[in-house]
Scaffold this active site. Structure first.
Site, PDB file in Angstrom:
ATOM      1  N   GLY A  20       3.056  11.212   4.010  1.00 24.04           N
ATOM      2  CA  GLY A  20       4.514  11.227   4.016  1.00 24.04           C
ATOM      3  C   GLY A  20       5.039  10.842   5.379  1.00 24.04           C
ATOM      4  O   GLY A  20       4.341  10.226   6.192  1.00 24.04           O
ATOM      5  N   SER A  21       6.258  11.221   5.637  1.00 25.34           N
ATOM      6  CA  SER A  21       6.912  10.817   6.881  1.00 25.34           C
ATOM      7  C   SER A  21       6.353  11.567   8.079  1.00 25.34           C
ATOM      8  O   SER A  21       5.846  12.693   7.958  1.00 25.34           O
ATOM      9  CB  SER A  21       8.418  11.070   6.785  1.00 25.34           C
ATOM     10  OG  SER A  21       8.689  12.463   6.831  1.00 25.34           O
ATOM     11  N   ARG A  23      -6.647   9.081  -4.172  1.00 18.39           N
ATOM     12  CA  ARG A  23      -7.229   8.901  -2.843  1.00 18.39           C
ATOM     13  C   ARG A  23      -7.519  10.248  -2.180  1.00 18.39           C
ATOM     14  O   ARG A  23      -8.389  10.341  -1.301  1.00 18.39           O
ATOM     15  CB  ARG A  23      -6.302   8.054  -1.965  1.00 18.39           C
ATOM     16  CG  ARG A  23      -6.974   7.556  -0.697  1.00 18.39           C
ATOM     17  CD  ARG A  23      -6.204   6.435  -0.045  1.00 18.39           C
ATOM     18  NE  ARG A  23      -5.052   6.904   0.686  1.00 18.39           N
ATOM     19  CZ  ARG A  23      -4.148   6.090   1.264  1.00 18.39           C
ATOM     20  NH1 ARG A  23      -4.276   4.783   1.143  1.00 18.39           N
ATOM     21  NH2 ARG A  23      -3.133   6.586   1.918  1.00 18.39           N
ATOM     22  N   CYS A  60       3.773   2.460   3.248  1.00 22.09           N
ATOM     23  CA  CYS A  60       3.545   2.755   4.661  1.00 22.09           C
ATOM     24  C   CYS A  60       2.856   1.600   5.359  1.00 22.09           C
ATOM     25  O   CYS A  60       2.950   1.447   6.575  1.00 22.09           O
ATOM     26  CB  CYS A  60       2.742   4.034   4.812  1.00 22.09           C
ATOM     27  SG  CYS A  60       1.159   4.002   3.943  1.00 22.09           S
ATOM     28  N   GLU A  66      -8.766   8.492   5.179  1.00 23.08           N
ATOM     29  CA  GLU A  66      -8.984   8.547   3.737  1.00 23.08           C
ATOM     30  C   GLU A  66      -9.693   7.267   3.327  1.00 23.08           C
ATOM     31  O   GLU A  66      -9.531   6.229   3.953  1.00 23.08           O
ATOM     32  CB  GLU A  66      -7.656   8.689   2.987  1.00 23.08           C
ATOM     33  CG  GLU A  66      -6.943   9.993   3.298  1.00 23.08           C
ATOM     34  CD  GLU A  66      -5.652  10.167   2.532  1.00 23.08           C
ATOM     35  OE1 GLU A  66      -5.449  11.249   1.957  1.00 23.08           O
ATOM     36  OE2 GLU A  66      -4.840   9.219   2.510  1.00 23.08           O
ATOM     37  N   GLU A 123      11.178   2.742  10.129  1.00 23.61           N
ATOM     38  CA  GLU A 123      10.414   2.275   8.985  1.00 23.61           C
ATOM     39  C   GLU A 123      11.388   1.937   7.867  1.00 23.61           C
ATOM     40  O   GLU A 123      12.092   2.804   7.342  1.00 23.61           O
ATOM     41  CB  GLU A 123       9.432   3.364   8.535  1.00 23.61           C
ATOM     42  CG  GLU A 123       8.456   2.892   7.487  1.00 23.61           C
ATOM     43  CD  GLU A 123       7.389   3.931   7.163  1.00 23.61           C
ATOM     44  OE1 GLU A 123       6.339   3.558   6.616  1.00 23.61           O
ATOM     45  OE2 GLU A 123       7.616   5.121   7.465  1.00 23.61           O
ATOM     46  N   ASN A 153       5.802   6.911  -3.530  1.00 23.44           N
ATOM     47  CA  ASN A 153       5.743   5.446  -3.640  1.00 23.44           C
ATOM     48  C   ASN A 153       4.491   4.924  -4.337  1.00 23.44           C
ATOM     49  O   ASN A 153       4.518   3.860  -4.948  1.00 23.44           O
ATOM     50  CB  ASN A 153       5.906   4.796  -2.257  1.00 23.44           C
ATOM     51  CG  ASN A 153       4.903   5.270  -1.242  1.00 23.44           C
ATOM     52  OD1 ASN A 153       4.355   6.361  -1.351  1.00 23.44           O
ATOM     53  ND2 ASN A 153       4.660   4.456  -0.239  1.00 23.44           N
ATOM     54  N   SER A 177      -5.763  -2.453   2.297  1.00 21.51           N
ATOM     55  CA  SER A 177      -6.198  -1.255   1.579  1.00 21.51           C
ATOM     56  C   SER A 177      -7.432  -1.537   0.732  1.00 21.51           C
ATOM     57  O   SER A 177      -7.463  -2.508  -0.030  1.00 21.51           O
ATOM     58  CB  SER A 177      -5.065  -0.742   0.683  1.00 21.51           C
ATOM     59  OG  SER A 177      -3.913  -0.447   1.450  1.00 21.51           O
ATOM     60  N   LYS A 211       0.521  19.105  -4.716  1.00 20.11           N
ATOM     61  CA  LYS A 211       1.980  19.181  -4.783  1.00 20.11           C
ATOM     62  C   LYS A 211       2.504  17.752  -4.695  1.00 20.11           C
ATOM     63  O   LYS A 211       2.583  17.163  -3.629  1.00 20.11           O
ATOM     64  CB  LYS A 211       2.522  20.028  -3.636  1.00 20.11           C
ATOM     65  CG  LYS A 211       3.841  20.760  -3.924  1.00 20.11           C
ATOM     66  CD  LYS A 211       5.003  19.868  -4.276  1.00 20.11           C
ATOM     67  CE  LYS A 211       5.534  19.141  -3.055  1.00 20.11           C
ATOM     68  NZ  LYS A 211       6.741  18.318  -3.382  1.00 20.11           N
ATOM     69  N   PRO A 212       2.859  17.136  -5.856  1.00 17.55           N
ATOM     70  CA  PRO A 212       3.341  15.762  -5.834  1.00 17.55           C
ATOM     71  C   PRO A 212       4.808  15.683  -5.422  1.00 17.55           C
ATOM     72  O   PRO A 212       5.533  16.694  -5.457  1.00 17.55           O
ATOM     73  CB  PRO A 212       3.165  15.319  -7.296  1.00 17.55           C
ATOM     74  CG  PRO A 212       3.364  16.580  -8.083  1.00 17.55           C
ATOM     75  CD  PRO A 212       2.804  17.691  -7.222  1.00 17.55           C
ATOM     76  N   ALA A 213       5.243  14.498  -5.047  1.00 16.66           N
ATOM     77  CA  ALA A 213       6.655  14.282  -4.737  1.00 16.66           C
ATOM     78  C   ALA A 213       7.505  14.606  -5.955  1.00 16.66           C
ATOM     79  O   ALA A 213       7.135  14.289  -7.089  1.00 16.66           O
ATOM     80  CB  ALA A 213       6.882  12.834  -4.309  1.00 16.66           C
ATOM     81  N   GLU A 255      -1.634  11.263   6.857  1.00 16.14           N
ATOM     82  CA  GLU A 255      -1.313   9.830   6.831  1.00 16.14           C
ATOM     83  C   GLU A 255       0.193   9.740   6.861  1.00 16.14           C
ATOM     84  O   GLU A 255       0.872  10.021   5.871  1.00 16.14           O
ATOM     85  CB  GLU A 255      -1.914   9.184   5.573  1.00 16.14           C
ATOM     86  CG  GLU A 255      -1.959   7.668   5.650  1.00 16.14           C
ATOM     87  CD  GLU A 255      -0.777   7.040   4.941  1.00 16.14           C
ATOM     88  OE1 GLU A 255       0.146   6.576   5.667  1.00 16.14           O
ATOM     89  OE2 GLU A 255      -0.757   7.003   3.718  1.00 16.14           O
TER      90      GLU A 255
END
Length: 485
Positions: A236-237, A167, A292, A466, A389, A159, A449, A182-184, A258
């Site tokens: 992530g979740s 970050r 999130c 973070e 969520e 997202n 943020s 490791k990105p989405a 997170e």
């Protein structure tokens, strides 16, 4: 480059290991799609276990040299990365929009936010200070040094593909750690762009490695079981976070997590309603609600609940929905069809239980993963829509009577990332800031943020922080040396 369309992609589409593009060992690739059209815009190398371990090889080989690099030198490289990201911001924003679908104004805002992590940690890199004290017994001295934790595995969501990468990368590099990112699999192109940008800034090969993978579980598990890996930072979740915590426990890997959010947005009768509506729009509709930190549950004091709902519905119904790069678009598509189906299921169920749609309430129809901005009133406090969520542009409103009731409702979740409070009484705002069970609280603000602030949650919303100085400390180990002289 193996683009599936003629759309120019301003980054290579292979793995990024030891400073070089590399194909997957078995030649596997997977498509990246534009959520607005469903069209494939690129094909990206699909890392397997062997590729992931090659990335660890590179990170481990670079680790000692990077840890020994003077903090000022690391600082200057991060500052160069900040300048490059600002200068290349428009190109990067268009790339984010192409693979995530988010509206271009949102993508530009993300680039600005993402770049700030490089600037903040350029400043923090020289502040990893230890201490020297005398033991209370007087028998020896206590020397405490802060040292890099080691090779870090970073796992980021789709997202905010740039901001979630920076970050994590920025504090790790500031602390003297090397990383494997490791990105989405929905949004790997932005991560590859960021890695290339960092090396353009002068970060040595092997310090930042990127391994896009559809085989996420297998790849991350292999990384966590490599004895050279000492930290996992995951966004992530909560469901996936629990799995990774169990994996990390096998080797007692240092973790920062997170996880999911279910943010309450409290509006009291003494609040400035215009400000509350504008704050709600920011807290709810940033990235079409796919954040999130998104306000998920709206609790509004009964005397103003109807008026607040009417005003919010008017503002949300006026938002322009469309492809992220189209002129005037304010709300882009959700990431994929599964995300649309989840939002639609929750809204339909709430309507069947007696909720009223003040605006929206249905799938947008047609091609693309779009959902109409929706405001629901007459939601019961026990409605299931308040327990999940949403990750979409839906605002369910519950009326409350007393402050105590509002706090009970807000805290009635196992999540605890962020809460929002709108009130004209500063004492109440600060009081609720202490009582609300979340790691962050926005008082008369719809956006919390900030790279200079510690970002993270409590309960099942995460472990560690973070951002801020705390984000640097999460990548350092305190070593105590007992010494006499």
């Amino acid at each position: 480059m193996h683009n599936a369309t003629t759309t120019p992609i301003p980054t290579h589409t292979d793995l990024h290991i030891a400073g070089r593009p590399a194909p997957a060992a078995d030649g596997s690739r997977f498509p990246v799609h534009d959520p607005a059209t469903g069209a494939a815009i690129a094909e990206v190398a699909d890392a397997g276990v062997d590729d992931a371990l090659r990335a660890v090889d590179a990170a481990y080989e670079a680790a000692d040299r990077w840890a020994a690099t003077p903090p000022r030198s690391r600082s200057e490289l991060l500052r160069k990365a900040f300048d490059l990201m600002k200068n290349q911001g428009e190109e990067l924003a268009h790339l984010i929009t192409a693979e995530s679908g988010k509206a271009l104004p949102d993508a530009r805002a993300e680039v600005a936010y993402a770049a700030e992590f490089f600037r903040w940690y350029a400043e923090e890199a020289v502040r990893a200070t230890g201490s020297l004290t005398t033991a209370p017994s007087g028998g020896h001295h206590i020397l405490v040094r802060l040292q890099p934790v080691g090779v870090c595995v970073l796992v980021t969501p789709w997202n905010f593909p740039a901001a979630m990468a920076t970050r994590k990368i920025a504090p790790a590099l500031a602390a003297g750690c090397t990383v494997v990112l490791k990105p989405a699999s929905d949004t790997p192109l932005t991560a590859l762009y960021v890695a290339t940008l960092l090396e353009e800034a002068g970060v040595p090969p092997g310090v930042v490695n990127v391994v896009p993978a559809r085989r996420s579980g297998t790849v991350v598990s292999a990384l966590l079981h490599d004895p050279r890996v000492r930290k996992l930072s995951f966004t992530g979740s909560t469901e996936v976070g629990r799995v990774l915590l169990r994996e990390a426990a096998d080797r007692v890997v240092n973790v920062s997590m997170e996880l999911g959010g279910n943010a309450p947005f409290l509006v009291f009768a003494d609040a400035d309603l215009d400000a509350a509506v504008e704050g709600a729009l920011v807290a709810k509709m940033r990235n079409a609600g796919a954040a999130c930190t998104a306000a998920n549950r709206f609790y509004v004091q009964a005397p103003v609940a109807e008026e607040f709902g009417r005003r919010l519905a008017a503002r949300m119904s006026a938002l322009t929905v469309g492809p992220g790069a189209a002129p005037g678009t304010e709300v882009g598509p959700l990431i994929n069809a599964a995300a649309v189906d989840k939002v639609d299921r929750l809204v339909r169920a709430a309507l069947e239980r007696g909720a009223k749609a003040l605006t929206g309430g249905a799938h947008s129809g047609g091609a693309g993963c779009f959902y109409t901005p929706t405001v629901l009133s007459d939601i019961r406090p026990d409605d299931p829509i308040l327990r999940e969520e949403l990750f979409g542009p839906v605002a369910p409103i519950v009326a409350f009577d007393s402050e105590e009731e509002a706090v009970d409702c807000a805290n009635s979740t196992d999540m605890g990332l962020v809460s929002y409070v709108y009130t004209g009484d500063l004492a109440r705002g600060l009081r609720l800031g202490e009582r609300l069970e979340s790691g962050m609280v926005g008082v008369n603000r719809g956006l919390v943020s900030d790279p200079a602030a510690p970002f993270g949650g409590i309960k099942q919303s995460g472990i560690g922080r973070e951002g801020g100085h705390e984000g640097l400390l999460d990548h350092l180990e305190a070593k105590y040396v007992a010494v006499d002289w």
